[in-house]
Design an enzyme around this catalytic site. Structure first.
Site, PDB file in Angstrom:
ATOM      1  N   LYS A  29       0.799  -1.203   0.026  1.00 23.13           N
ATOM      2  CA  LYS A  29       0.121  -0.086   0.002  1.00 23.13           C
ATOM      3  C   LYS A  29       0.944   1.245  -0.152  1.00 23.13           C
ATOM      4  CE  LYS A  29      -4.396  -1.779   2.098  1.00 23.13           C
ATOM      5  NZ  LYS A  29      -5.339  -1.503   3.028  1.00 23.13           N
ATOM      6  N   LYS A  42      -5.146  -9.637  -5.190  1.00 24.30           N
ATOM      7  CA  LYS A  42      -6.264  -9.812  -4.484  1.00 24.30           C
ATOM      8  C   LYS A  42      -7.364  -8.761  -4.691  1.00 24.30           C
ATOM      9  CE  LYS A  42      -6.594  -7.778   0.062  1.00 24.30           C
ATOM     10  NZ  LYS A  42      -7.672  -7.161   0.116  1.00 24.30           N
ATOM     11  N   LYS A  50     -11.074  -3.446  -1.695  1.00 20.56           N
ATOM     12  CA  LYS A  50     -11.932  -2.122  -1.913  1.00 20.56           C
ATOM     13  C   LYS A  50     -11.266  -0.769  -2.195  1.00 20.56           C
ATOM     14  CE  LYS A  50     -13.646  -3.198   2.483  1.00 20.56           C
ATOM     15  NZ  LYS A  50     -12.454  -2.535   3.158  1.00 20.56           N
TER      16      LYS A  50
HETATM   17  P1  ATP Z   1      -8.735  -2.368   1.474  1.00 19.51           P
HETATM   18  O1  ATP Z   1      -8.280  -2.300   0.207  1.00 19.51           O
HETATM   19  O2  ATP Z   1      -9.175  -0.976   2.003  1.00 19.51           O
HETATM   20  O3  ATP Z   1      -7.665  -2.744   2.524  1.00 19.51           O
HETATM   21  P2  ATP Z   1      -9.956  -4.887   1.657  1.00 19.51           P
HETATM   22  O4  ATP Z   1     -10.828  -5.360   0.576  1.00 19.51           O
HETATM   23  O5  ATP Z   1      -8.899  -5.361   1.928  1.00 19.51           O
HETATM   24  O6  ATP Z   1     -10.061  -3.277   1.643  1.00 19.51           O
HETATM   25  P3  ATP Z   1     -10.473  -4.944   4.569  1.00 19.51           P
HETATM   26  O7  ATP Z   1     -11.537  -4.235   5.125  1.00 19.51           O
HETATM   27  O8  ATP Z   1      -9.046  -4.639   4.683  1.00 19.51           O
HETATM   28  O9  ATP Z   1     -11.019  -5.250   2.841  1.00 19.51           O
HETATM   29  O10 ATP Z   1     -10.477  -6.334   5.345  1.00 19.51           O
HETATM   30  C1  ATP Z   1     -11.733  -7.057   5.475  1.00 19.51           C
HETATM   31  C2  ATP Z   1     -11.818  -8.437   5.660  1.00 19.51           C
HETATM   32  O11 ATP Z   1     -11.907  -8.963   4.409  1.00 19.51           O
HETATM   33  C3  ATP Z   1     -10.459  -9.099   6.197  1.00 19.51           C
HETATM   34  O12 ATP Z   1     -10.761 -10.146   7.074  1.00 19.51           O
HETATM   35  C4  ATP Z   1      -9.692  -9.286   5.074  1.00 19.51           C
HETATM   36  O13 ATP Z   1      -8.687 -10.443   5.283  1.00 19.51           O
HETATM   37  C5  ATP Z   1     -10.947  -9.748   4.025  1.00 19.51           C
HETATM   38  N1  ATP Z   1     -10.381  -9.816   2.666  1.00 19.51           N
HETATM   39  C6  ATP Z   1     -10.172  -8.623   2.123  1.00 19.51           C
HETATM   40  N2  ATP Z   1      -9.752  -8.777   0.708  1.00 19.51           N
HETATM   41  C7  ATP Z   1     -10.131 -10.471   0.632  1.00 19.51           C
HETATM   42  C8  ATP Z   1      -9.983 -11.213  -0.413  1.00 19.51           C
HETATM   43  N3  ATP Z   1      -9.575 -10.623  -1.874  1.00 19.51           N
HETATM   44  N4  ATP Z   1     -10.135 -12.369  -0.390  1.00 19.51           N
HETATM   45  C9  ATP Z   1     -10.486 -12.934   0.818  1.00 19.51           C
HETATM   46  N5  ATP Z   1     -10.491 -12.063   1.960  1.00 19.51           N
HETATM   47  C10 ATP Z   1     -10.258 -10.678   1.925  1.00 19.51           C
HETATM   48 MG    MG Z   2      -7.432  -4.818   3.417  1.00 18.29          MG
END
Ligand code: ATP
Ligand code: MG
Length: 333
Positions: A111, A193, A196
């Protein structure tokens, strides 16, 4: 009863990775454990964000969690910034974690990108805030996606180090990562991956996407120049991701499912249908919840009170253990 805690950032629209990696387990866990789930809004300040939208996104994230099936009559749902013990414990833990271990975190490197000098200090220390989120609730289990494994290891190290230095204060928690679809990949860029905070509109299936939208995205998913459907995440990441999504939605095994499909088109059609079916109940419930803002606010108010009742005494124990002079009534009064 064992305790569970997990959280999600209000950093964008919730996607299939969040659902399969985390939320689905949360919904199951709430019936088996004493479960706490939070919208970790303080974490969302670590990257660029729009302050005019953060509060609204926080509320929408809470609403979506209720829509996917969190039930406030059996679990505690709250907003991180409503519980001041989180940043307070973070300081103690920042004085326990080391610069070296934070700098090595994969997510910090990803990041932060090339701009390590100008990146916010909060992005570096964010895993310590996450450790505080977990340790305050004396949580035994933390259901997360595969990307959070490393942060969970850090939490365990920090908890064990604090306990060793200051006496038994924290429970050392376990990560609970799903067996399939623990790392859902972006449909357009299957070596990254789904996230968001990264803009990839066609590569990201949102929890609230209608079936037509899911169908469009899955049909356009990047595969490879071969034609054979085979589960091989290293050489065929796109196809393997689709197989994992199908397996996670229907309960099968990705390698075994591959043998049922003569080509990518038939696989994609079934994946799109399975995902639409999987996410349909959440979409329907959200429509009802939209009309009940006051209800969502009251769930969060009650959640914050329940969270503070647990977090306060833990903070007090930790501050005293670290040798700080307690005010009358203790640190959490
Ligand atoms: P950001 O990009 O802002 O970090 P994010 O999509 O990674 O957002 P988080 O809010 O950081 O989402 O994580 C929330 C939950 O979703 C965590 O338990 C994380 O491990 C899970 N998670 C996030 N992305 C994935 C993915 N691609 N596959 C499986 N689990 C995920
Ligand atoms: Mg995340």
């Amino acid at each position: 009863m064992a305790r569970v805690l997990s959280g999600v950032q209000p950093s964008g629209d919730l996607h299939l990775g969040n659902y399969l990696g985390a939320f689905r387990n949360w919904v199951a866990d709430q019936h088996e454990f004493d479960a706490f789930f939070c919208v970790v809004d303080l974490h969302a300040l670590t990257l660029d964000y729009d302050p005019a939208l953060l509060a609204q996104k926080t509320l929408e994230t809470a609403e979506s969690l209720l829509a996917v099936g969190l039930d406030p009559s059996v679990c505690t749902l709250f907003v991180q910034s409503h519980v001041p013990e989180h940043p307070r414990l973070t300081w103690l833990l920042e004085c326990t974690a080391t610069y070296g271990e934070l700098r090595r975190m994969t997510q910090f490197k990803e990041k932060g990108g090339e701009q390590q000098e100008t990146v916010r200090a909060g992005l570096l220390t964010y895993p310590v805030l996450m450790a505080a989120d977990i340790l305050l609730y004396v949580a035994d289990r933390v259901p997360v996606g595969d990307d959070q494994r490393q942060h969970l290891e850090l939490t365990r190290d920090v908890a064990a180090r604090f306990n060793h230095r200051f006496g038994d204060t924290f429970v050392v928690p376990q990560a609970e990562v799903p067996k399939v679809a623990a790392r859902v990949m972006d449909l357009q860029e299957p070596t990254r991956k789904m996230s968001k905070s990264v803009s990839s509109p066609l590569g990201t299936v949102l929890v609230l996407d209608p079936p037509e939208e899911i169908d469009r995205k899955v049909r356009k998913a990047v595969t490879d120049t071969e034609t054979e459907v085979r589960y091989d995440p290293v050489h065929k990441p796109g196809v393997s991701n689709l197989l994992e999504l199908l397996a996670a939605s229907t309960g099968g095994d990705p390698a075994e499912l591959a043998s049922h499909y003569p080509n990518y088109g038939t696989l994609k059609a079934d994946v799109a249908e399975a995902l639409a079916e999987l996410l349909r109940p959440a979409r329907e419930r959200l429509v009802e919840l939209h009309a009940q803002r006051d209800y969502v606010e009251s769930v969060l108010a009650e959640g914050a009170a329940k969270a503070r009742a647990v977090a306060g005494p833990t903070l007090d124990r930790a501050m005293r253990a670290a040798g700080l002079h307690a005010p009358p009534g203790g640190f959490s009064a």
